[in-house]
Design an enzyme around this catalytic site. Structure first.
Site, PDB file in Angstrom:
ATOM      1  N   GLN A   1     -31.414 -17.360   0.478  1.00 18.68           N
ATOM      2  CA  GLN A   1     -30.013 -16.981   0.413  1.00 18.68           C
ATOM      3  C   GLN A   1     -29.326 -17.391   1.704  1.00 18.68           C
ATOM      4  OE1 GLN A   1     -30.597 -12.730  -0.468  1.00 18.68           O
ATOM      5  NE2 GLN A   1     -29.626 -13.075  -2.441  1.00 18.68           N
TER       6      GLN A   1
ATOM      7  N   GLY B   1     -25.049 -18.327   3.562  1.00 19.13           N
ATOM      8  CA  GLY B   1     -23.659 -17.897   3.632  1.00 19.13           C
ATOM      9  C   GLY B   1     -22.845 -18.316   2.427  1.00 19.13           C
ATOM     10  N   GLN B   2     -23.291 -19.397   1.718  1.00 16.42           N
ATOM     11  CA  GLN B   2     -22.501 -19.899   0.600  1.00 16.42           C
ATOM     12  C   GLN B   2     -23.099 -19.576  -0.753  1.00 16.42           C
ATOM     13  OE1 GLN B   2     -21.913 -24.102   1.301  1.00 16.42           O
ATOM     14  NE2 GLN B   2     -21.692 -23.739   3.485  1.00 16.42           N
TER      15      GLN B   2
ATOM     16  N   THR C   1     -26.956 -18.425  -3.297  1.00 19.63           N
ATOM     17  CA  THR C   1     -28.376 -18.171  -3.470  1.00 19.63           C
ATOM     18  C   THR C   1     -29.011 -19.372  -4.162  1.00 19.63           C
ATOM     19  OG1 THR C   1     -27.905 -15.810  -3.693  1.00 19.63           O
ATOM     20  CG2 THR C   1     -30.064 -16.563  -4.429  1.00 19.63           C
ATOM     21  N   VAL C   2     -30.226 -19.749  -3.748  1.00 18.73           N
ATOM     22  CA  VAL C   2     -30.924 -20.901  -4.312  1.00 18.73           C
ATOM     23  C   VAL C   2     -32.116 -20.395  -5.125  1.00 18.73           C
ATOM     24  CG1 VAL C   2     -32.116 -23.052  -3.828  1.00 18.73           C
ATOM     25  CG2 VAL C   2     -30.212 -22.345  -2.373  1.00 18.73           C
TER      26      VAL C   2
ATOM     27  N   ASP D   1     -23.261 -28.165  10.229  1.00 21.66           N
ATOM     28  CA  ASP D   1     -24.118 -26.960  10.240  1.00 21.66           C
ATOM     29  C   ASP D   1     -25.587 -27.352  10.351  1.00 21.66           C
ATOM     30  OD1 ASP D   1     -24.621 -24.268  10.269  1.00 21.66           O
ATOM     31  OD2 ASP D   1     -24.532 -24.007   8.097  1.00 21.66           O
TER      32      ASP D   1
END
Length: 733
Positions: A409, A411-412, A414-415, A526
């Protein structure tokens, strides 16, 4: 007639089922399995709570003193007794009275400090009050600066205790009141006399903050016998995210009204249930439908049918009821019911299909489909490489996005790990929030990744726009993130020096490609070890392009809101809001320092001036302490001359003046040269020319202000200094 009877029966059964559901779903305002009562307080709603796991954090923890009779509730952090809690954002507590020259009364009692918490004294409900003859009462800061106050005069007439305050008035005669500042969380109470040397200085005087409604109903003369008075606090949840409140769940705001913060979109000020619903909006499924049909005569002579959030009244048929044979009635009822059921099934199927189409169209637009179409028409997206997946395919691939399938998980979003129908293993990224800025980042990631063809960049396979939240489908990278292997090493497998150097070369090559070889220069924005994935052969793949930006060839920088991760963010970018390719170089320098030292980019275990790994690394290099801070695995496997060369390169990448940093192309070439080169052992003893001095800094933790002071620096006879130290405390959205 039969049809009307069936309609009435259906509506009656529907109302009864709704009533049963409402009773079944009725729940306490506290968390499940948590106590909601203490003494006279019959409801303690979450985020407040008694016992472990029942409250949001220790600011909201309630301690129930069962030794008192009746039991009393206290706030754990402040020790204040709780009298009343409201989900509307108010909290009534007791607050101490400050006395002066009063017999049998302590004179050093002050209100508790609520600073840096979710509570503040209510400006609307409270009044600062002082009682005494010729008294000045002040509210002050810890340093003595005034925040407010009032003064009372003396009528020089002796009163009995029963009429010293005629009409129970507090308008300046022996009693004064004033309002307080909005958002006030702490103050001290001080006294002064209006006439120096007068007898009034020796009189008993006292001051306190008090709930105005309670004060108006209380005999003023009796307050001197009290130690505490009621005060109203206001509370809000700005400093908490949705995940803090609800945990790792996607919360639907369908039955709730929530006011979000302008500065922290992931946080709420306050929430409430919508009209027609009741309960606690801070609990999962906390807002439940109100069954208005339980109220007597709400529809008069009509029939009431409860619906989600409202109700409907049906008027009775005014025509007289004719007698019908029971057999005919039953047969007709059965036939009518069958037709009704068949019609309801068919209607439901048609309506559901139409709703699905409309919902998918709505989600397509909501998830940026129109923006993506615009990008496709302009040629910015390579449509041949991007497949549009259906929601049904991705639900099946991820077992309906099971918690067991979560890979990570951020900031943008969940994978999740998934397997497509053709047997391919993929990673499905599910956005956290569908709102303006996040949708822009989602479409931006598609645009960026559709332009990138590089073996060390995670490959985008496609996307899905017909679901409530946007989805991206990537190739699955087997071995997790570089951060896991650096900071949580596995006893069965560890990153050797050669593997670390190879990973650095591959990441540098990918960034060099993004900066100078792609069709348009791309800034990642990032770069960090948790955004570097390792495949089955432990080759590096750069991931997470949600905040990346492409620029025209003639552009040198982007001016944007500051985005990034604490510990990796370029200080020059933080100060100017201008992101350049050298900002990615700085972040890569932090990754190099991680690979060398095995330490986290930010650590509270280090001294305050060295909490940032960048600062800690530069200070160590300046003091020739490189081999004291290296990861044991690096010391074991690496040759000192190669380690020193990589460390010097990291120092150059971390130069606080972006113009003095190398380009990523230069970094990639130099790393490849280090991998192939063989240097003499004497090179290890070289002085590091890139860092000659480290500036000191003082940080004001409240305002995040950084001041620097430099000493004399020499570099081969040439003076040089680092312009600004990396900021240690800041917050980005």
């Amino acid at each position: 007639m039969v049809g009307q009877l069936l309609l009435h029966i259906t509506l009656f059964l529907w109302s009864m089922s709704n009533a049963l559901l409402a009773v079944a779903s009725e729940a306490s305002l506290a968390k499940p399995n948590c106590s909601s009562q203490c003494g006279a307080i019959t409801q303690i709603p979450y985020p407040f709570g008694i016992g472990a796991g029942c409250y949001l954090d220790d600011w909201f923890q309630i301690i129930c003193d069962n030794s008192a009779s009746p039991p009393k509730a206290f706030l754990n952090r402040t020790g204040l007794e709780v009298l009343e809690i409201s989900l509307e954002g108010t909290l009534k507590v007791t607050s101490p009275i400050t006395f002066s020259n009063c017999k049998n009364k302590k004179s050093d009692r002050q209100v508790p400090n609520l600073y840096d918490g979710p509570f503040a004294f209510s400006q609307q409900s409270n009044r600062f009050t002082s009682i005494g003859c010729a008294v000045i009462a002040l509210m002050t800061t810890d340093e003595g600066s005034p925040l407010g106050g009032c003064y009372s005069i003396c009528d020089n007439i002796t009163h009995s205790n029963t009429n010293i305050f005629p009409n129970n008035s507090c308008s300046g005669l022996r009693c004064c009141q004033t309002t307080i500042l909005e958002g006030l969380s702490f103050f001290n109470t001080n006294f002064g006399a209006m006439l120096n040397g007068s007898d009034s200085e020796k009189e008993c005087k006292y001051a306190f903050l008090v709930d105005h409604d309670w004060f108006m109903l209380t005999n003023i003369s009796t307050i001197v016998d009290m130690d505490n008075v009621p005060v109203m606090l206001e509370w809000q949840l700005l400093q908490y995210s949705e995940q803090d409140i609800y945990g790792a769940y996607n919360i639907s705001l369908q039955n709730m009204n929530c006011k979000r913060s302008d500065y922290q979109p992931d946080s709420f000020e306050l929430c409430s249930c919508k009209k027609g619903y009741q309960g606690n909006p801070y609990l999962l499924h906390g807002c439940q439908d109100i069954n208005e049909c339980d109220k007597p005569d709400i529809c008069g002579p009509g029939i009431c049918s409860n619906l989600p959030g409202h109700f409907v009244c049906y008027k009775p048929d005014p025509r007289p009821v004719r007698r019908i044979h029971v057999g005919v009635l039953v047969a007709g009822g059965v036939i009518g019911l069958l037709f009704l059921l068949f019609g309801a099934w068919w209607s439901h199927k048609v309506i559901k299909k139409r709703k699905d189409i409309k919902r998918k169209q709505k989600f397509f637009k909501q998830n940026g489909g129109l923006l993506l179409e615009k990008q496709v028409s302009s040629g910015e997206v390579n449509v041949e490489k991007i497949k549009l997946f259906s929601s049904k395919d991705l639900d099946k691939a991820t077992d309906n996005f099971s918690i067991d399938r979560i890979l990570g998980q951020g900031g943008q979003g969940t994978v999740y790990k998934g397997m497509l129908s053709d047997g391919r293993i993929v990673a499905v990224k599910k956005s956290k929030i569908v709102a303006g800025g996040e949708v822009g980042q989602f479409i931006n990631e598609i645009v960026i990744l559709s332009q990138i063809i590089h073996r060390n960049v995670v490959k985008l396979l496609g996307c899905c726009l017909e679901t409530e939240v946007p989805l991206l489908v990537y190739e699955f990278v087997l071995n997790g993130t570089l951060s896991q292997y650096i900071h949580h090493p596995n006893e069965e497998f560890s990153l050797t020096w050669e593997m670390r150097l190879q990973i650095a070369i591959e990441v540098a090559g990918a960034l060099s490609y993004l900066h100078s070889a792609a069709s348009f220069p791309i800034y990642h924005r990032d770069i960090k070890s948790s955004n570097i994935l390792l495949d089955e052969k432990y080759r590096a793949k750069v991931a997470d392009f949600g905040t990346s930006r492409s620029v025209s060839i003639d552009q040198t920088h982007l001016t944007t809101l500051v985005h990034g991760t604490f510990g990796y963010l370029d200080p020059e970018y933080f100060q100017s809001s201008q992101f350049t390719e050298k900002s990615d170089v700085y972040s890569f320098g932090v990754v190099l320092a991680e690979l060398l030292t095995g330490q986290k980019p930010v650590s509270l275990m280090r001294s305050q001036e060295s909490r940032s790994l960048a600062t800690y690394f530069l200070l160590s290099m300046e003091n020739n302490l490189l081999f004291d801070i290296l990861d044991p695995q690096v010391m074991k496997d690496g040759r000192k001359e190669k380690i020193t060369a990589v460390a010097n390169l990291a120092v150059r990448c971390l130069n606080l003046n972006g113009r003095n940093r190398p380009t990523m192309k230069e970094v990639a070439v130099e790393l490849e040269g280090i991998q192939l080169s063989v240097r003499a052992d004497s090179d290890v003893q070289q002085v590091f020319p890139e860092v000659r001095c480290v500036q000191t800094q003082e940080i004001n933790e409240v305002w995040d202000v950084v001041s620097t002071s430099t000493g004399p620096c020499t570099d081969g006879g040439t003076g040089s200094s680092l312009d600004v130290q990396p900021l240690l405390f800041f917050r980005t959205q």
